[in-house]
Design a protein around this motif. Structure first.
Motif, PDB file in Angstrom:
ATOM      1  N   GLY A  60      -2.378  11.035  -1.083  1.00 39.10           N
ATOM      2  CA  GLY A  60      -1.760  10.716   0.204  1.00 39.10           C
ATOM      3  C   GLY A  60      -2.793  10.336   1.255  1.00 39.10           C
ATOM      4  N   LEU A  61      -3.892  11.072   1.299  1.00 35.00           N
ATOM      5  CA  LEU A  61      -4.971  10.755   2.239  1.00 35.00           C
ATOM      6  C   LEU A  61      -5.571   9.391   1.927  1.00 35.00           C
ATOM      7  CD1 LEU A  61      -6.859  11.559   4.546  1.00 35.00           C
ATOM      8  CD2 LEU A  61      -8.277  12.743   2.842  1.00 35.00           C
ATOM      9  N   SER A  62      -5.765   9.106   0.658  1.00 35.94           N
ATOM     10  CA  SER A  62      -6.302   7.820   0.251  1.00 35.94           C
ATOM     11  C   SER A  62      -5.387   6.677   0.686  1.00 35.94           C
ATOM     12  CB  SER A  62      -6.482   7.800  -1.268  1.00 35.94           C
ATOM     13  OG  SER A  62      -6.935   6.552  -1.708  1.00 35.94           O
ATOM     14  N   MET A  63      -4.086   6.848   0.485  1.00 32.60           N
ATOM     15  CA  MET A  63      -3.122   5.822   0.905  1.00 32.60           C
ATOM     16  C   MET A  63      -3.121   5.661   2.420  1.00 32.60           C
ATOM     17  SD  MET A  63       0.078   6.531  -1.665  1.00 32.60           S
ATOM     18  CE  MET A  63       1.195   5.507  -0.737  1.00 32.60           C
ATOM     19  N   TYR A  89     -11.983   6.059  -1.097  1.00 31.25           N
ATOM     20  CA  TYR A  89     -12.370   6.773  -2.312  1.00 31.25           C
ATOM     21  C   TYR A  89     -13.329   7.931  -2.034  1.00 31.25           C
ATOM     22  CZ  TYR A  89     -10.031   3.073  -4.808  1.00 31.25           C
ATOM     23  OH  TYR A  89      -9.081   2.203  -5.266  1.00 31.25           O
ATOM     24  N   ALA A  90     -14.181   7.785  -1.046  1.00 33.35           N
ATOM     25  CA  ALA A  90     -15.201   8.803  -0.789  1.00 33.35           C
ATOM     26  C   ALA A  90     -14.611  10.098  -0.233  1.00 33.35           C
ATOM     27  CB  ALA A  90     -16.254   8.259   0.172  1.00 33.35           C
ATOM     28  N   VAL A  91     -13.769   9.999   0.775  1.00 30.85           N
ATOM     29  CA  VAL A  91     -13.259  11.215   1.438  1.00 30.85           C
ATOM     30  C   VAL A  91     -12.348  12.024   0.512  1.00 30.85           C
ATOM     31  CG1 VAL A  91     -11.861  12.067   3.358  1.00 30.85           C
ATOM     32  CG2 VAL A  91     -13.577  10.287   3.751  1.00 30.85           C
ATOM     33  N   ILE A 136       0.843  -1.198   0.000  1.00 29.12           N
ATOM     34  CA  ILE A 136       0.000   0.000   0.000  1.00 29.12           C
ATOM     35  C   ILE A 136       0.873   1.241   0.000  1.00 29.12           C
ATOM     36  CG2 ILE A 136      -1.637   1.344   1.389  1.00 29.12           C
ATOM     37  CD1 ILE A 136      -2.734  -1.424   2.336  1.00 29.12           C
ATOM     38  N   VAL A 137       1.900   1.217   0.821  1.00 30.53           N
ATOM     39  CA  VAL A 137       2.782   2.381   0.936  1.00 30.53           C
ATOM     40  C   VAL A 137       3.648   2.538  -0.309  1.00 30.53           C
ATOM     41  CG1 VAL A 137       4.619   3.414   2.325  1.00 30.53           C
ATOM     42  CG2 VAL A 137       2.777   2.158   3.445  1.00 30.53           C
TER      43      VAL A 137
END
Length: 157
Positions: free
Chosen positions: A133-136, A64-66, A19-20
């Motif tokens: 970055g927020l999604s990750m 995905y939403a935020v 993920i990172v």
């Protein structure tokens, strides 16, 4: 700890790292690993696996939403992200691993330059990078929580 637990722990770690460092689909790897673990362990492992699935599904939806909501608020269209994604994939094959990020940034910047001009393109690109970055971070958090559920389950079973 059995050898099965050691393999599961290693695969969960690889999933979190995937993920990172976007090489492997981390969430899919974690879910698949714990599915196989539940099949091999049986019994109450299925309840733990169900909890993991719920956490990973919630994480995927929020992932995905935020950021998507924030991008809409910033006025960045989906087309811009698609261009960034396509150039990111191309960049990944041209310059392995690092090319993904470089291609994405370049794609977003070029798409925004054609849409809003050079002066406004960079702030839009920064918004897109913050969203990625927020999604990750959201996906990584869900992966760590899911892996932690397995740790608790492994000690209880």
């Amino acid at each position: 700890m059995t050898w099965t637990d050691a393999v599961v722990a290693l695969l969960l770690l690889v999933g979190i790292l995937g993920i990172v460092v976007p090489i492997l689909p981390g969430t899919v790897l974690i879910g698949s690993t714990l599915l196989v673990w539940a099949i091999l362990t049986g019994g109450a492992a299925w309840w733990w696996f169900a909890a993991v699935v719920v956490v990973l599904l919630i994480g995927t939806v929020v992932q995905y939403a935020v950021p998507g909501k924030r991008l809409k608020a910033a006025g960045i269209p989906t087309r811009t992200l698609l261009v960034g994604g396509v150039l990111g994939v191309v960049g990944f094959f041209v310059v392995p691993v690092v090319g993904l990020v470089i291609g994405f940034v370049l794609g977003v910047y070029l798409a925004e330059t054609s849409r809003v001009g050079r002066e406004e393109a960079w702030p839009s690109t920064v918004h897109a990078l913050k969203a990625v970055g927020l999604s990750m971070a959201i996906e990584a958090t869900a992966a760590v929580v899911a892996s932690s559920i397995w740790v608790v389950a492994a000690f209880r079973l």
